[in-house]
Motif scaffolding. Structure first.
Motif: not given
Ligand SMILES: Nc1ncnc2c1ncn2[C@@H]1O[C@H](COP(=O)(O)OP(=O)(O)OP(=O)(O)O)[C@@H](O)[C@H]1O
Ligand SMILES: [Mg+2]
Length: 242
Positions: A202, A222, A226
């Motif tokens: 990330t 990212p 996530t």
């Protein structure tokens, strides 16, 4: 305008009855850092092996720099400007660090003097100048990973495929590698980065592609990845690799 440099187009790879990669499609924009993540056995390294010509796809197409590369050999793919690192680094241990990097440079020049100049430059770029005359086998794992980076950078790649280049490293060593990767991208290369350490992924990636059991589970920024419930369930939900 920034365009796509790599297209993975419905790629599958079967080993006998084992479908290691199943109908995967995605594209990589020039000068991006793309993370390729997923659990053990998801097909990440197999996809790298297909892209770099070490094995050939069962079906589908791989387009690099506007050319179909499905059937090319590794040396041909390398000469087009694609370089890869190996999950298990394997420098020639009895040769010096400099000589190992010169081997990379010999893929773009036949002249020993020029290869040495390129190797010296790349050792400097990864911070290994002081180790140039040491045997590669004497290096720690952290320094071997830097050597692996210098070796592929000596091929002057347009695109780098990094297979767990931070695997087995501590946080400080990982941060050092991430700084080098960012510099390489800032100089104009495109990077695909297989990594299990989500903090590293990330921190550095513009875009993430998630594989699971050979299939593409998701792709996105990212931030999106996530938060993606399917990705969390398959990979990020507290498993050993999360
Ligand atoms: N040469 C091969 N012959 C047969 N099966 C293979 C071969 N290479 C890979 N496989 C199988 O393909 C699947 C995907 O493996 P791969 O190494 O690509 O996973 P990976 O995502 O890189 O995993 P890891 O995170 O553990 O490195 C696995 O089931 C593996 O056993
Ligand atoms: Mg792998």
């Amino acid at each position: 305008m920034i365009g796509h440099i790599l297209h993975i187009n419905h790629v599958s790879k079967h080993f006998g009855g084992n479908v290691a990669v199943s109908d995967i499609s995605f594209s990589v924009d020039e000068k991006q850092i793309v993370g390729l993540i997923g659990p053990n056995g998801a097909g990440k390294t197999t996809l790298f092996n297909c892209i770099t010509g070490f094995i050939h796809v069962t079906s589908g197409d791989i387009i690099f720099d506007n050319k179909k590369i499905n059937k090319l050999r590794p040396d041909e793919v390398c000469r087009m400007g694609m370089a890869r690192t190996w999950q298990r680094v394997k420098p020639l241990g009895s040769l010096t660090v400099l000589e190992n990097v010169m081997i990379g440079a010999f893929s773009i020049t036949n002249a020993a003097r020029e290869a040495e100049e390129i190797a010296i430059e790349q050792l400097d770029s990864v911070g290994l100048t002081d180790y140039a005359k040491k045997t590669a086998g004497s290096l720690s794992i952290g320094l071997k990973k830097k050597l692996e980076l210098a070796r592929v950078l000596a091929t002057r790649p347009k695109m780098l495929l990094l297979d767990e280049i931070c695997g087995g490293l501590n946080h400080t060593e990982t941060d050092g590698i991430l700084v080098i990767i960012r510099e390489v991208r800032n100089k104009g290369a495109t990077i695909v980065f297989i990594e299990h350490d989500m903090k590293a992924v990330t921190a550095i990636c513009d875009w993430i592609v998630v594989l699971n059991s050979g299939e593409k589970l998701a792709e996105g920024t990212p931030e999106d990845i996530t938060k993606n419930p399917e990705v969390i369930a398959a990979y990020l939900g507290g498993g050993q690799n999360a």
